[in-house]
Design an enzyme around this catalytic site. Structure first.
Site, PDB file in Angstrom:
ATOM      1  N   THR A  69     -27.168  18.139  17.509  1.00 46.25           N
ATOM      2  CA  THR A  69     -27.064  17.114  16.476  1.00 46.25           C
ATOM      3  C   THR A  69     -26.809  17.791  15.139  1.00 46.25           C
ATOM      4  OG1 THR A  69     -28.296  15.500  15.168  1.00 46.25           O
ATOM      5  CG2 THR A  69     -29.610  17.103  16.391  1.00 46.25           C
ATOM      6  N   GLY A  70     -26.022  17.159  14.302  1.00 46.34           N
ATOM      7  CA  GLY A  70     -25.712  17.748  13.003  1.00 46.34           C
ATOM      8  C   GLY A  70     -24.295  17.391  12.622  1.00 46.34           C
ATOM      9  N   THR A  71     -23.771  18.013  11.597  1.00 49.04           N
ATOM     10  CA  THR A  71     -22.411  17.716  11.165  1.00 49.04           C
ATOM     11  C   THR A  71     -21.428  18.252  12.196  1.00 49.04           C
ATOM     12  OG1 THR A  71     -23.144  17.770   8.890  1.00 49.04           O
ATOM     13  CG2 THR A  71     -20.773  17.904   9.250  1.00 49.04           C
ATOM     14  N   GLY A  72     -20.870  17.329  12.971  1.00 46.44           N
ATOM     15  CA  GLY A  72     -20.121  17.678  14.173  1.00 46.44           C
ATOM     16  C   GLY A  72     -18.975  18.646  13.966  1.00 46.44           C
ATOM     17  N   THR A 127     -28.711  10.687  15.792  1.00 46.03           N
ATOM     18  CA  THR A 127     -28.001  10.917  17.060  1.00 46.03           C
ATOM     19  C   THR A 127     -29.056  11.231  18.116  1.00 46.03           C
ATOM     20  OG1 THR A 127     -25.969  11.721  16.067  1.00 46.03           O
ATOM     21  CG2 THR A 127     -26.534  12.682  18.198  1.00 46.03           C
ATOM     22  N   ARG A 157     -12.182   9.425  13.399  1.00 45.49           N
ATOM     23  CA  ARG A 157     -12.917  10.693  13.493  1.00 45.49           C
ATOM     24  C   ARG A 157     -13.848  10.723  14.714  1.00 45.49           C
ATOM     25  NH1 ARG A 157     -18.494  12.429  13.764  1.00 45.49           N
ATOM     26  NH2 ARG A 157     -18.657  14.448  12.772  1.00 45.49           N
ATOM     27  N   VAL A 158     -13.819  11.827  15.444  1.00 43.18           N
ATOM     28  CA  VAL A 158     -14.740  12.027  16.567  1.00 43.18           C
ATOM     29  C   VAL A 158     -15.501  13.323  16.303  1.00 43.18           C
ATOM     30  CG1 VAL A 158     -14.911  12.480  19.049  1.00 43.18           C
ATOM     31  CG2 VAL A 158     -13.257  10.804  18.205  1.00 43.18           C
ATOM     32  N   GLY A 159     -16.803  13.308  16.549  1.00 36.94           N
ATOM     33  CA  GLY A 159     -17.626  14.491  16.288  1.00 36.94           C
ATOM     34  C   GLY A 159     -17.797  15.367  17.514  1.00 36.94           C
ATOM     35  N   ASP A 160     -18.858  16.126  17.508  1.00 37.09           N
ATOM     36  CA  ASP A 160     -19.100  17.123  18.563  1.00 37.09           C
ATOM     37  C   ASP A 160     -19.769  16.543  19.803  1.00 37.09           C
ATOM     38  OD1 ASP A 160     -21.346  16.639  16.843  1.00 37.09           O
ATOM     39  OD2 ASP A 160     -22.390  18.236  17.904  1.00 37.09           O
TER      40      ASP A 160
HETATM   41  N1  ASP Z   1     -23.263  15.314  15.590  1.00 33.53           N
HETATM   42  C1  ASP Z   1     -22.974  13.944  15.265  1.00 33.53           C
HETATM   43  C2  ASP Z   1     -21.525  13.847  14.858  1.00 33.53           C
HETATM   44  O1  ASP Z   1     -21.059  14.674  14.112  1.00 33.53           O
HETATM   45  C3  ASP Z   1     -23.823  13.377  14.184  1.00 33.53           C
HETATM   46  C4  ASP Z   1     -25.292  13.722  14.185  1.00 33.53           C
HETATM   47  O2  ASP Z   1     -25.757  14.474  15.025  1.00 33.53           O
HETATM   48  O3  ASP Z   1     -26.014  13.188  13.334  1.00 33.53           O
HETATM   49  O4  ASP Z   1     -20.881  12.901  15.233  1.00 33.53           O
END
Ligand code: ASP
Length: 324
Positions: free
Chosen positions: A233-236, A182, A210-213
């Site tokens: 960035t990370g698990t949204g 990301t 699905r939509v993330g952060d």
């Molecule tokens: N944060 C992003 C999401 O969850 C993914 C990522 O940062 O790798 O969509």
């Protein structure tokens, strides 16, 4: 005196320098281009909004990152892209989610901010808005097909079959190399205005819309001249539930905590205890650079007034940032 500059990230994950060595040179060069593009705008007296947008466009156009061209695949083998941009001066924000044909989602997010009364538009509606406004390049879905991402989806689907169909999200187990990429940028301009932008394809094998952060203001993207600007960035799912970007800036504004300490509290403490992997980059209103991640790596870079780009990927290759 505030010190203008820009900081970018290209995704956090479980990876080592070795695990993506064949892609590293290309990534570094795209990150350098992104920092240089942002620096040119800031050096000429341009706005932080233009700088973060220009940097993110460069990264979206590179097939190496999980944004724009190199977006990861959904469970169904499609690409659904999310992006957001926020103006720290006015708190105006624009975002798009689940768009499938927009070459540079960050440009469309900017249009949502500037040419509509709304903040977030999704899917077909967002694309209809793009067509109505004009000036937004639409591409065939095949534009987003890269081999690297396709293979990542195939591995996730295999793991899912081995687990009898239980949903597999490659990032969450932390054992395999999960560097997807990301992208995000945060800038402070010569007028003292902060801005933040984030763009992503989301998570490999995501499904059901699905939509993330990343496109959620206050979760993956936030900017406020009173405190700081952050791109995550990370698990949204964790970043949404813990409103990470806003929590960091709120700690700065209400408690007077330094932005780095606030970022460390939220990423290293709150998120780590909750089991949420990821990281952030940011700037406070004086231009102090903030970077924090609880994964083995986070692609990240900085450029200050001297125009010298600094690029890092893991904790080991970290170099000291300019002190205040
Ligand atoms: N944060 C992003 C999401 O969850 C993914 C990522 O940062 O790798 O969509």
């Amino acid at each position: 005196m505030p010190r203008w500059g820009m900081v970018i990230h290209t995704g956090a994950g479980a990876f080592t320098l070795e695990s993506f060595k064949d892609r590293q040179a290309e990534m570094r060069s795209a990150m350098t281009d992104a920092l240089t593009a942002g620096h040119a705008i800031l050096a000429a007296g341009g706005t932080s909004l233009d700088a973060v947008q220009a940097a993110v466009v460069v990264l979206e156009d590179s097939p190496q990152f999980n944004a724009g061209r190199g977006a990861v695949f959904t469970h169904e083998g499609t690409n659904e892209l999310d992006a957001a941009i926020m103006d720290g001066r006015t708190l105006a924000a624009g975002a798009v989610a689940a768009v499938t044909r927009v070459k540079n989602p960050i440009r469309l997010a900017r249009l949502v901010m500037e040419r509509s009364p709304h903040v977030l538009m999704v899917g077909d509606g967002a694309e209809a808005f793009a067509k109505e406004q004009g000036g937004i390049e639409l591409v065939p879905e095949s534009y987003f097909h890269t081999d690297l991402r396709w293979q990542q989806l195939q591995r996730a689907l295999e793991q899912e079959r081995a687990k009898q169909g239980a949903m597999v999200q490659p990032r969450s187990d932390g054992r395999e190399d999960t560097y997807f990429g990301t992208v995000g940028a945060v800038a402070l301009d010569q007028q003292g205005n902060l801005a933040a932008a984030t763009s992503t394809g989301g998570l490999t094998n995501k499904r059901f819309g699905r939509v993330g952060d990343s496109p959620i203001v206050g979760a993956g993207t936030y900017a406020n001249n009173r405190s700081c600007a952050v791109s995550a960035t990370g698990t949204g799912e964790y970043f949404i539930r813990f409103t990470v970007a806003h929590d960091i800036c709120a700690r700065v504004e209400y408690r007077g905590t330094s932005a780095q300490q606030a970022a460390d509290e939220v990423i290293q403490d709150v998120l780590t205890r909750a089991g949420g992997p990821g990281g952030v980059v940011g700037l406070d209103r004086l231009g102090t650079v903030v970077m924090s991640f609880n994964t083995t790596g986070m692609g990240r870079g900085y450029v200050g007034q001297d125009g010298q780009p600094v690029i890092m990927f893991t904790a080991e290759d970290a170099v000291p940032l300019p002190a205040r």
